[in-house]
Design an enzyme around this catalytic site. Sequence first.
Site, short mmCIF file in Angstrom:
data_model
loop_
_atom_site.label_atom_id
_atom_site.label_comp_id
_atom_site.label_asym_id
_atom_site.label_seq_id
_atom_site.Cartn_x
_atom_site.Cartn_y
_atom_site.Cartn_z
N GLY A 164 0.81 -1.21 0.00
CA GLY A 164 0.00 0.00 0.00
C GLY A 164 0.84 1.26 0.00
O GLY A 164 0.41 2.31 0.41
N GLY A 165 2.08 1.14 -0.47
CA GLY A 165 2.89 2.35 -0.68
C GLY A 165 3.69 2.77 0.53
O GLY A 165 4.48 3.70 0.48
N HIS A 235 -2.11 6.52 -2.59
CA HIS A 235 -2.33 5.08 -2.45
C HIS A 235 -3.75 4.72 -2.07
O HIS A 235 -4.02 3.59 -1.68
CB HIS A 235 -1.33 4.47 -1.46
CG HIS A 235 0.09 4.75 -1.82
ND1 HIS A 235 0.69 4.19 -2.93
CD2 HIS A 235 0.99 5.59 -1.28
CE1 HIS A 235 1.92 4.66 -3.03
NE2 HIS A 235 2.13 5.52 -2.05
N ASN A 289 -3.28 -9.52 -3.08
CA ASN A 289 -4.20 -9.27 -1.96
C ASN A 289 -5.05 -10.51 -1.75
O ASN A 289 -5.71 -10.99 -2.68
CB ASN A 289 -5.09 -8.07 -2.27
CG ASN A 289 -4.27 -6.83 -2.54
OD1 ASN A 289 -3.28 -6.59 -1.87
ND2 ASN A 289 -4.63 -6.07 -3.55
N ARG A 291 -7.90 -11.20 -0.22
CA ARG A 291 -9.19 -10.78 0.36
C ARG A 291 -10.12 -10.36 -0.77
O ARG A 291 -9.66 -10.17 -1.91
CB ARG A 291 -8.96 -9.60 1.30
CG ARG A 291 -8.52 -8.35 0.57
CD ARG A 291 -8.37 -7.12 1.45
NE ARG A 291 -8.12 -5.93 0.66
CZ ARG A 291 -6.91 -5.52 0.28
NH1 ARG A 291 -5.84 -6.21 0.63
NH2 ARG A 291 -6.75 -4.45 -0.48
N ARG A 337 -15.41 5.66 -5.91
CA ARG A 337 -15.48 5.52 -4.44
C ARG A 337 -15.85 6.90 -3.87
O ARG A 337 -15.04 7.81 -3.87
CB ARG A 337 -14.13 5.12 -3.87
CG ARG A 337 -13.67 3.76 -4.31
CD ARG A 337 -12.46 3.38 -3.50
NE ARG A 337 -11.79 2.18 -4.00
CZ ARG A 337 -10.93 1.47 -3.28
NH1 ARG A 337 -10.62 1.87 -2.05
NH2 ARG A 337 -10.37 0.39 -3.79
#
Length: 450
Positions: A164-165, A235, A289, A291, A337
Amino acid sequence: MFQKILIANRGEIALRVLRACKELGIQTVAVHSTADADAMHVRLADESVCIGPPAAKDSYLNVPSLLSACEITGADAVHPGYGFLSENARFAEILTEHGVHFIGPKPEHIRLMGDKIEAKRTAQKLGIPVVPGSEGALKSDQDALAVARDIGFPVLVKAAAGGGGRGMKVADTAADLPVALATARAEAKAAFGDDAVYLEKYLATPRHIEIQVLGDGRGNAIHLGERDCSLQRRHQKVLEESPSPALNASARAEIGEIVAAAMRQIKYLSAGTVEFLYQDGRFYFIEMNTRIQVEHPVTEMITDIDLVLEQIRVADGAALAIDQKDVEFHGHAIECRINAENPVSFRPSPGRIVHYHPPGGMGVRVDSAAYQGYAIPPYYDSLLGKLIVHGKTRGECLMRLKRALDEFVVDGVETTLPLFRALVRDKDVLDGAYHIHWLEAFLASGGLEE
Ligand code: MV4
Protein backbone atom coordinates in the site's frame (compact mmCIF):
# COMPACT_ATOMS: atom_id res chain seq x y z
CA MET A 1 -23.88 -25.19 3.62
CA PHE A 2 -23.30 -22.80 6.55
CA GLN A 3 -26.29 -22.11 8.75
CA LYS A 4 -25.21 -18.79 10.20
CA ILE A 5 -22.46 -16.36 9.10
CA LEU A 6 -21.03 -13.67 11.34
CA ILE A 7 -19.96 -10.64 9.34
CA ALA A 8 -16.85 -9.24 11.02
CA ASN A 9 -16.99 -5.85 9.38
CA ARG A 10 -19.06 -2.71 8.98
CA GLY A 11 -20.35 -0.25 6.40
CA GLU A 12 -21.03 -1.08 2.78
CA ILE A 13 -19.04 -4.33 2.73
CA ALA A 14 -20.97 -5.69 5.73
CA LEU A 15 -24.18 -4.98 3.83
CA ARG A 16 -22.71 -6.56 0.70
CA VAL A 17 -21.87 -9.81 2.52
CA LEU A 18 -25.24 -9.80 4.27
CA ARG A 19 -27.00 -9.62 0.90
CA ALA A 20 -25.10 -12.65 -0.43
CA CYS A 21 -25.90 -14.60 2.75
CA LYS A 22 -29.61 -13.80 2.48
CA GLU A 23 -29.68 -14.92 -1.16
CA LEU A 24 -28.18 -18.24 -0.02
CA GLY A 25 -30.74 -18.55 2.76
CA ILE A 26 -28.05 -18.25 5.44
CA GLN A 27 -28.75 -16.59 8.80
CA THR A 28 -26.72 -13.44 9.42
CA VAL A 29 -25.04 -12.03 12.51
CA ALA A 30 -23.96 -8.41 12.45
CA VAL A 31 -21.34 -7.16 14.87
CA HIS A 32 -20.99 -3.49 15.67
CA SER A 33 -19.19 -1.06 17.90
CA THR A 34 -21.23 1.28 20.10
CA ALA A 35 -20.73 3.91 17.35
CA ASP A 36 -22.43 1.70 14.73
CA ALA A 37 -25.57 0.70 16.63
CA ASP A 38 -27.73 2.48 14.00
CA ALA A 39 -25.87 1.07 11.00
CA MET A 40 -27.80 -0.46 8.13
CA HIS A 41 -26.14 -3.89 8.37
CA VAL A 42 -27.24 -4.09 12.03
CA ARG A 43 -30.83 -3.27 11.08
CA LEU A 44 -30.97 -5.85 8.28
CA ALA A 45 -29.15 -8.73 10.01
CA ASP A 46 -31.06 -11.54 11.69
CA GLU A 47 -29.06 -10.97 14.89
CA SER A 48 -26.56 -8.40 16.09
CA VAL A 49 -23.92 -8.26 18.81
CA CYS A 50 -22.22 -5.18 20.19
CA ILE A 51 -18.51 -6.03 20.28
CA GLY A 52 -17.09 -2.96 21.95
CA PRO A 53 -16.45 0.79 21.95
CA PRO A 54 -15.81 2.79 18.75
CA ALA A 55 -12.04 2.34 18.43
CA ALA A 56 -11.35 -0.44 15.89
CA LYS A 57 -8.73 -2.02 18.17
CA ASP A 58 -11.44 -2.49 20.81
CA SER A 59 -14.16 -3.67 18.43
CA TYR A 60 -13.64 -4.76 14.80
CA LEU A 61 -10.06 -5.83 15.55
CA ASN A 62 -10.96 -7.37 18.92
CA VAL A 63 -10.49 -11.11 18.33
CA PRO A 64 -11.71 -12.31 21.76
CA SER A 65 -14.82 -10.19 21.36
CA LEU A 66 -15.49 -11.56 17.87
CA LEU A 67 -14.96 -15.12 19.11
CA SER A 68 -17.42 -14.52 21.93
CA ALA A 69 -19.95 -13.22 19.41
CA CYS A 70 -19.53 -16.48 17.45
CA GLU A 71 -20.00 -18.47 20.65
CA ILE A 72 -23.08 -16.54 21.77
CA THR A 73 -24.81 -16.73 18.38
CA GLY A 74 -23.61 -20.16 17.24
CA ALA A 75 -22.23 -18.74 13.99
CA ASP A 76 -20.49 -21.49 12.03
CA ALA A 77 -18.55 -19.16 9.73
CA VAL A 78 -17.10 -15.66 9.66
CA HIS A 79 -16.76 -13.39 6.65
CA PRO A 80 -14.11 -10.72 7.37
CA GLY A 81 -14.86 -8.38 4.44
CA TYR A 82 -11.84 -6.19 3.60
CA GLY A 83 -9.50 -4.28 5.90
CA PHE A 84 -9.66 -5.02 9.66
CA LEU A 85 -8.83 -8.74 10.16
CA SER A 86 -9.42 -9.82 6.54
CA GLU A 87 -5.71 -10.57 5.92
CA ASN A 88 -4.82 -11.66 9.45
CA ALA A 89 -3.65 -15.26 9.14
CA ARG A 90 -3.66 -15.77 12.92
CA PHE A 91 -7.33 -14.71 13.10
CA ALA A 92 -8.19 -17.26 10.42
CA GLU A 93 -6.30 -19.95 12.37
CA ILE A 94 -7.94 -19.06 15.68
CA LEU A 95 -11.39 -19.30 14.14
CA THR A 96 -10.55 -22.73 12.71
CA GLU A 97 -9.18 -23.83 16.09
CA HIS A 98 -12.56 -22.87 17.55
CA GLY A 99 -14.49 -24.81 14.91
CA VAL A 100 -15.59 -21.72 13.00
CA HIS A 101 -14.98 -21.48 9.25
CA PHE A 102 -13.05 -18.46 7.93
CA ILE A 103 -14.50 -17.33 4.61
CA GLY A 104 -11.28 -16.46 2.86
CA PRO A 105 -7.96 -17.92 1.73
CA LYS A 106 -5.89 -20.51 3.58
CA PRO A 107 -3.84 -18.93 6.40
CA GLU A 108 -0.62 -20.13 4.72
CA HIS A 109 -1.45 -18.09 1.61
CA ILE A 110 -2.47 -15.03 3.63
CA ARG A 111 0.87 -15.21 5.45
CA LEU A 112 2.85 -15.89 2.26
CA MET A 113 1.42 -12.94 0.35
CA GLY A 114 1.73 -10.65 3.38
CA ASP A 115 5.52 -10.84 3.07
CA LYS A 116 6.20 -8.81 -0.08
CA ILE A 117 9.57 -10.51 -0.68
CA GLU A 118 8.19 -14.04 -0.31
CA ALA A 119 5.20 -13.07 -2.43
CA LYS A 120 7.46 -11.86 -5.21
CA ARG A 121 9.69 -14.93 -4.96
CA THR A 122 6.62 -17.16 -5.16
CA ALA A 123 5.25 -15.22 -8.13
CA GLN A 124 8.55 -15.59 -9.97
CA LYS A 125 8.62 -19.37 -9.29
CA LEU A 126 5.07 -19.61 -10.64
CA GLY A 127 6.02 -17.93 -13.91
CA ILE A 128 4.39 -14.57 -13.15
CA PRO A 129 6.43 -11.64 -14.56
CA VAL A 130 8.00 -9.53 -11.80
CA VAL A 131 9.86 -6.23 -11.62
CA PRO A 132 13.64 -6.68 -12.03
CA GLY A 133 15.38 -6.24 -8.67
CA SER A 134 17.16 -7.83 -5.71
CA GLU A 135 16.88 -11.53 -4.90
CA GLY A 136 15.08 -11.07 -1.59
CA ALA A 137 16.02 -8.67 1.20
CA LEU A 138 19.09 -6.47 0.75
CA LYS A 139 22.03 -7.54 2.93
CA SER A 140 23.96 -4.27 2.87
CA ASP A 141 24.32 -0.92 1.12
CA GLN A 142 27.05 -2.48 -1.04
CA ASP A 143 24.67 -5.27 -2.02
CA ALA A 144 22.06 -2.65 -2.89
CA LEU A 145 24.52 -0.67 -5.01
CA ALA A 146 25.54 -3.78 -6.95
CA VAL A 147 21.92 -4.65 -7.70
CA ALA A 148 21.12 -1.05 -8.63
CA ARG A 149 24.02 -0.89 -11.07
CA ASP A 150 22.86 -4.20 -12.56
CA ILE A 151 19.22 -3.14 -13.11
CA GLY A 152 19.95 0.54 -13.76
CA PHE A 153 18.76 3.68 -11.99
CA PRO A 154 16.25 4.93 -10.98
CA VAL A 155 15.51 2.21 -8.42
CA LEU A 156 12.88 1.88 -5.69
CA VAL A 157 13.65 0.69 -2.15
CA LYS A 158 10.64 -1.17 -0.69
CA ALA A 159 9.81 -2.54 2.78
CA ALA A 160 9.34 -6.32 2.91
CA ALA A 161 6.53 -5.91 5.45
CA GLY A 162 5.14 -2.92 3.56
CA GLY A 163 2.42 -2.71 0.98
CA GLY A 164 0.00 0.00 0.00
CA GLY A 165 2.89 2.35 -0.68
CA ARG A 166 4.24 2.49 2.86
CA GLY A 167 8.03 2.39 3.27
CA MET A 168 9.01 3.12 -0.35
CA LYS A 169 11.87 5.40 -1.42
CA VAL A 170 13.12 6.25 -4.93
CA ALA A 171 16.86 6.59 -5.64
CA ASP A 172 17.62 8.35 -8.93
CA THR A 173 21.42 7.92 -8.72
CA ALA A 174 24.04 5.98 -6.73
CA ALA A 175 24.55 9.06 -4.56
CA ASP A 176 20.87 8.96 -3.51
CA LEU A 177 20.93 5.26 -2.57
CA PRO A 178 22.39 5.32 0.98
CA VAL A 179 19.82 7.89 2.15
CA ALA A 180 16.97 6.06 0.41
CA LEU A 181 18.00 2.80 2.09
CA ALA A 182 18.37 4.34 5.55
CA THR A 183 15.06 6.20 5.28
CA ALA A 184 13.14 3.18 4.00
CA ARG A 185 14.60 0.95 6.74
CA ALA A 186 13.79 3.48 9.47
CA GLU A 187 10.21 3.94 8.21
CA ALA A 188 9.73 0.18 7.89
CA LYS A 189 11.08 -0.42 11.39
CA ALA A 190 8.76 2.23 12.80
CA ALA A 191 5.67 1.16 10.85
CA PHE A 192 6.02 -2.62 10.78
CA GLY A 193 8.71 -3.51 13.31
CA ASP A 194 10.69 -5.06 10.48
CA ASP A 195 13.38 -3.10 8.60
CA ALA A 196 13.95 -5.67 5.84
CA VAL A 197 13.95 -3.89 2.47
CA TYR A 198 14.37 -4.96 -1.14
CA LEU A 199 15.16 -3.18 -4.40
CA GLU A 200 13.30 -2.91 -7.70
CA LYS A 201 13.70 -1.07 -11.00
CA TYR A 202 11.54 2.06 -10.59
CA LEU A 203 8.73 2.32 -13.15
CA ALA A 204 7.98 6.01 -13.57
CA THR A 205 4.56 6.14 -15.28
CA PRO A 206 2.91 2.73 -15.01
CA ARG A 207 -0.77 1.85 -14.86
CA HIS A 208 -2.00 -0.20 -11.91
CA ILE A 209 -3.79 -3.23 -13.31
CA GLU A 210 -5.00 -6.04 -11.06
CA ILE A 211 -6.32 -9.50 -11.96
CA GLN A 212 -9.26 -10.98 -10.04
CA VAL A 213 -8.95 -14.68 -9.24
CA LEU A 214 -11.21 -17.25 -7.61
CA GLY A 215 -10.09 -20.69 -6.42
CA ASP A 216 -11.65 -23.61 -4.58
CA GLY A 217 -8.52 -24.72 -2.73
CA ARG A 218 -8.45 -28.05 -4.59
CA GLY A 219 -6.56 -26.94 -7.68
CA ASN A 220 -9.37 -25.29 -9.63
CA ALA A 221 -8.93 -21.57 -10.21
CA ILE A 222 -10.14 -19.03 -12.72
CA HIS A 223 -9.38 -15.43 -13.55
CA LEU A 224 -12.16 -12.90 -13.93
CA GLY A 225 -10.37 -10.29 -15.95
CA GLU A 226 -8.65 -7.14 -14.84
CA ARG A 227 -9.44 -3.84 -13.14
CA ASP A 228 -7.51 -0.68 -13.97
CA CYS A 229 -7.00 1.11 -10.65
CA SER A 230 -4.53 3.75 -11.81
CA LEU A 231 -6.66 6.72 -10.73
CA GLN A 232 -5.51 6.93 -7.14
CA ARG A 233 -4.40 9.55 -4.61
CA ARG A 234 -1.80 8.83 -1.92
CA HIS A 235 -2.33 5.08 -2.45
CA GLN A 236 -6.09 5.37 -2.00
CA LYS A 237 -7.94 4.19 -5.08
CA VAL A 238 -10.48 6.73 -6.32
CA LEU A 239 -11.91 5.26 -9.53
CA GLU A 240 -11.56 1.76 -10.98
CA GLU A 241 -12.68 0.36 -14.32
CA SER A 242 -12.81 -2.81 -16.35
CA PRO A 243 -11.72 -3.59 -18.96
CA SER A 244 -8.59 -1.45 -18.80
CA PRO A 245 -8.41 1.06 -21.67
CA ALA A 246 -4.78 -0.06 -22.07
CA LEU A 247 -5.38 -3.78 -22.68
CA ASN A 248 -6.60 -5.70 -25.70
CA ALA A 249 -8.17 -9.17 -25.58
CA SER A 250 -4.93 -11.05 -26.21
CA ALA A 251 -2.99 -9.19 -23.49
CA ARG A 252 -5.89 -9.86 -21.10
CA ALA A 253 -6.07 -13.56 -21.96
CA GLU A 254 -2.30 -13.97 -21.71
CA ILE A 255 -1.83 -12.43 -18.25
CA GLY A 256 -5.13 -13.90 -17.04
CA GLU A 257 -4.09 -17.41 -17.92
CA ILE A 258 -0.62 -17.00 -16.38
CA VAL A 259 -2.26 -15.89 -13.12
CA ALA A 260 -4.99 -18.53 -13.15
CA ALA A 261 -2.42 -21.28 -13.77
CA ALA A 262 -0.35 -19.99 -10.86
CA MET A 263 -3.40 -20.05 -8.57
CA ARG A 264 -4.20 -23.59 -9.65
CA GLN A 265 -0.63 -24.63 -8.85
CA ILE A 266 -0.75 -23.34 -5.25
CA LYS A 267 -4.34 -24.56 -4.82
CA TYR A 268 -5.48 -21.07 -3.90
CA LEU A 269 -8.78 -20.86 -2.00
CA SER A 270 -11.31 -18.03 -2.23
CA ALA A 271 -11.17 -14.64 -3.95
CA GLY A 272 -7.83 -12.91 -4.48
CA THR A 273 -6.31 -10.12 -6.52
CA VAL A 274 -2.90 -10.19 -8.18
CA GLU A 275 -1.58 -6.64 -8.57
CA PHE A 276 0.60 -5.53 -11.47
CA LEU A 277 2.24 -2.42 -12.76
CA TYR A 278 1.79 -2.16 -16.51
CA GLN A 279 4.20 -0.08 -18.58
CA ASP A 280 5.29 -0.21 -22.24
CA GLY A 281 3.14 -3.25 -22.88
CA ARG A 282 4.64 -5.33 -20.08
CA PHE A 283 3.19 -6.58 -16.76
CA TYR A 284 5.20 -6.49 -13.55
CA PHE A 285 3.88 -8.27 -10.43
CA ILE A 286 4.01 -6.12 -7.32
CA GLU A 287 1.82 -7.85 -4.73
CA MET A 288 -1.18 -10.10 -4.12
CA ASN A 289 -4.20 -9.27 -1.96
CA THR A 290 -5.75 -12.27 -0.22
CA ARG A 291 -9.19 -10.78 0.36
CA ILE A 292 -12.29 -9.51 -1.41
CA GLN A 293 -11.54 -5.94 -2.46
CA VAL A 294 -13.49 -2.71 -2.31
CA GLU A 295 -13.64 -2.59 -6.10
CA HIS A 296 -14.93 -6.14 -6.65
CA PRO A 297 -18.32 -4.91 -8.04
CA VAL A 298 -16.57 -3.69 -11.21
CA THR A 299 -15.74 -7.32 -12.03
CA GLU A 300 -19.20 -8.51 -10.99
CA MET A 301 -20.86 -6.05 -13.38
CA ILE A 302 -18.96 -7.29 -16.45
CA THR A 303 -18.96 -11.01 -15.62
CA ASP A 304 -22.34 -11.36 -13.82
CA ILE A 305 -20.55 -13.45 -11.19
CA ASP A 306 -21.35 -12.77 -7.52
CA LEU A 307 -17.86 -12.98 -6.00
CA VAL A 308 -19.02 -12.95 -2.37
CA LEU A 309 -21.51 -15.72 -3.01
CA GLU A 310 -18.76 -17.79 -4.67
CA GLN A 311 -16.45 -17.10 -1.70
CA ILE A 312 -19.10 -18.52 0.65
CA ARG A 313 -19.62 -21.57 -1.58
CA VAL A 314 -15.93 -22.53 -1.80
CA ALA A 315 -15.38 -21.78 1.89
CA ASP A 316 -17.86 -24.52 2.61
CA GLY A 317 -15.76 -26.98 0.59
CA ALA A 318 -17.65 -26.84 -2.69
CA ALA A 319 -15.68 -27.22 -5.91
CA LEU A 320 -15.58 -24.14 -8.13
CA ALA A 321 -18.86 -24.16 -10.06
CA ILE A 322 -17.43 -21.98 -12.85
CA ASP A 323 -14.93 -23.06 -15.51
CA GLN A 324 -12.72 -20.55 -17.28
CA LYS A 325 -14.63 -21.15 -20.51
CA ASP A 326 -17.83 -20.10 -18.71
CA VAL A 327 -16.39 -16.69 -17.85
CA GLU A 328 -17.59 -14.06 -20.30
CA PHE A 329 -16.81 -10.37 -20.20
CA HIS A 330 -19.50 -8.05 -21.44
CA GLY A 331 -19.49 -4.28 -21.64
CA HIS A 332 -17.65 -1.86 -19.47
CA ALA A 333 -17.91 -0.94 -15.77
CA ILE A 334 -16.58 1.99 -13.76
CA GLU A 335 -16.64 2.43 -9.98
CA CYS A 336 -16.39 5.73 -8.13
CA ARG A 337 -15.48 5.52 -4.44
CA ILE A 338 -17.55 8.32 -2.92
CA ASN A 339 -16.07 9.51 0.37
CA ALA A 340 -17.52 11.78 3.03
CA GLU A 341 -14.61 14.15 2.56
CA ASN A 342 -13.96 17.66 1.31
CA PRO A 343 -13.41 17.18 -2.45
CA VAL A 344 -10.39 19.49 -2.53
CA SER A 345 -8.61 18.94 0.77
CA PHE A 346 -9.92 15.35 1.25
CA ARG A 347 -10.38 16.16 4.91
CA PRO A 348 -12.94 13.73 6.41
CA SER A 349 -16.44 15.18 6.82
CA PRO A 350 -18.36 12.96 9.25
CA GLY A 351 -21.83 13.97 10.39
CA ARG A 352 -25.53 13.46 9.76
CA ILE A 353 -26.84 12.98 6.24
CA VAL A 354 -29.76 15.39 5.87
CA HIS A 355 -30.82 14.42 2.34
CA TYR A 356 -29.80 11.22 0.57
CA HIS A 357 -30.96 10.35 -2.94
CA PRO A 358 -28.89 7.72 -4.76
CA PRO A 359 -29.16 7.42 -8.56
CA GLY A 360 -30.87 4.48 -10.27
CA GLY A 361 -31.83 3.37 -13.74
CA MET A 362 -30.30 0.94 -16.17
CA GLY A 363 -26.76 -0.24 -15.36
CA VAL A 364 -26.49 1.78 -12.13
CA ARG A 365 -25.52 0.14 -8.82
CA VAL A 366 -24.93 1.92 -5.53
CA ASP A 367 -23.22 -0.16 -2.81
CA SER A 368 -23.66 1.95 0.31
CA ALA A 369 -24.84 1.63 3.88
CA ALA A 370 -25.83 5.30 4.00
CA TYR A 371 -29.41 6.46 4.43
CA GLN A 372 -31.25 9.74 5.06
CA GLY A 373 -30.67 10.67 8.69
CA TYR A 374 -27.64 8.37 9.09
CA ALA A 375 -24.83 9.87 11.15
CA ILE A 376 -21.44 9.01 9.62
CA PRO A 377 -19.12 8.28 12.56
CA PRO A 378 -15.64 9.87 12.68
CA TYR A 379 -13.86 6.69 13.82
CA TYR A 380 -13.50 4.74 10.59
CA ASP A 381 -12.64 5.25 6.94
CA SER A 382 -14.66 7.89 5.11
CA LEU A 383 -16.13 5.64 2.39
CA LEU A 384 -19.77 6.72 2.02
CA GLY A 385 -20.54 4.34 -0.82
CA LYS A 386 -19.52 3.10 -4.23
CA LEU A 387 -21.27 4.14 -7.43
CA ILE A 388 -20.74 1.40 -10.00
CA VAL A 389 -22.05 1.94 -13.52
CA HIS A 390 -22.18 -0.51 -16.45
CA GLY A 391 -22.56 0.18 -20.15
CA LYS A 392 -22.24 -1.81 -23.38
CA THR A 393 -19.19 0.28 -24.24
CA ARG A 394 -16.82 2.58 -22.33
CA GLY A 395 -18.48 5.55 -24.00
CA GLU A 396 -21.97 4.48 -22.93
CA CYS A 397 -20.65 3.74 -19.43
CA LEU A 398 -19.14 7.23 -19.11
CA MET A 399 -22.32 8.91 -20.33
CA ARG A 400 -24.37 6.89 -17.84
CA LEU A 401 -21.86 7.63 -15.06
CA LYS A 402 -22.11 11.36 -15.76
CA ARG A 403 -25.92 11.15 -15.57
CA ALA A 404 -25.81 9.10 -12.37
CA LEU A 405 -23.35 11.47 -10.68
CA ASP A 406 -25.56 14.45 -11.54
CA GLU A 407 -28.53 12.63 -10.00
CA PHE A 408 -26.73 11.70 -6.76
CA VAL A 409 -27.79 13.89 -3.80
CA VAL A 410 -26.00 13.80 -0.44
CA ASP A 411 -26.63 16.81 1.82
CA GLY A 412 -25.36 17.36 5.36
CA VAL A 413 -21.78 16.19 4.84
CA GLU A 414 -19.18 17.11 2.24
CA THR A 415 -18.47 14.42 -0.36
CA THR A 416 -16.08 13.79 -3.22
CA LEU A 417 -18.97 13.75 -5.73
CA PRO A 418 -17.75 17.05 -7.29
CA LEU A 419 -14.39 15.40 -8.01
CA PHE A 420 -16.05 12.64 -10.03
CA ARG A 421 -18.29 15.14 -11.86
CA ALA A 422 -15.05 16.88 -12.95
CA LEU A 423 -13.26 13.62 -13.84
CA VAL A 424 -16.02 12.37 -16.17
CA ARG A 425 -15.66 15.64 -18.10
CA ASP A 426 -11.86 15.49 -18.38
CA LYS A 427 -10.40 14.66 -21.81
CA ASP A 428 -7.63 12.39 -20.46
CA VAL A 429 -10.17 10.39 -18.46
CA LEU A 430 -12.56 10.22 -21.42
CA ASP A 431 -9.63 8.99 -23.54
CA GLY A 432 -8.47 6.55 -20.84
CA ALA A 433 -5.09 8.28 -21.08
CA TYR A 434 -3.87 8.20 -17.48
CA HIS A 435 -1.32 6.45 -15.22
CA ILE A 436 -0.84 6.10 -11.47
CA HIS A 437 0.41 9.69 -10.99
CA TRP A 438 -2.18 11.36 -13.24
CA LEU A 439 -4.78 12.14 -10.57
CA GLU A 440 -2.32 13.74 -8.16
CA ALA A 441 -1.06 15.94 -11.01
CA PHE A 442 -4.68 16.78 -11.95
CA LEU A 443 -5.44 17.79 -8.34
CA ALA A 444 -2.16 19.69 -7.92
CA SER A 445 -2.95 21.71 -11.07
CA GLY A 446 -6.27 22.76 -9.48
CA GLY A 447 -8.19 20.40 -11.73
CA LEU A 448 -11.19 20.65 -9.48
CA GLU A 449 -11.30 24.43 -9.01
CA GLU A 450 -11.64 25.14 -12.76
C1 MV4 B 1 6.24 0.45 -7.61
C2 MV4 B 1 6.13 1.65 -8.36
C3 MV4 B 1 7.06 1.89 -9.36
N1 MV4 B 1 8.06 1.02 -9.60
N2 MV4 B 1 7.24 -0.40 -7.88
C4 MV4 B 1 2.79 1.48 -4.46
C5 MV4 B 1 2.22 0.60 -3.39
C6 MV4 B 1 2.47 -0.78 -3.80
N3 MV4 B 1 1.25 -1.31 -4.38
C7 MV4 B 1 3.56 -0.73 -4.82
N4 MV4 B 1 3.57 0.62 -5.31
C8 MV4 B 1 4.38 1.00 -6.33
N5 MV4 B 1 5.38 0.16 -6.62
C9 MV4 B 1 8.14 -0.12 -8.84
N6 MV4 B 1 9.15 -0.99 -9.09
C10 MV4 B 1 5.09 2.53 -8.06
C11 MV4 B 1 4.22 2.21 -7.04
C12 MV4 B 1 3.14 3.15 -6.78
C13 MV4 B 1 1.82 2.78 -7.05
C14 MV4 B 1 1.50 1.51 -7.50
C15 MV4 B 1 0.17 1.21 -7.76
C16 MV4 B 1 -0.82 2.16 -7.57
C17 MV4 B 1 -0.51 3.40 -7.13
C18 MV4 B 1 0.82 3.74 -6.85
C19 MV4 B 1 1.14 5.01 -6.38
C20 MV4 B 1 2.45 5.33 -6.11
C21 MV4 B 1 3.45 4.39 -6.32
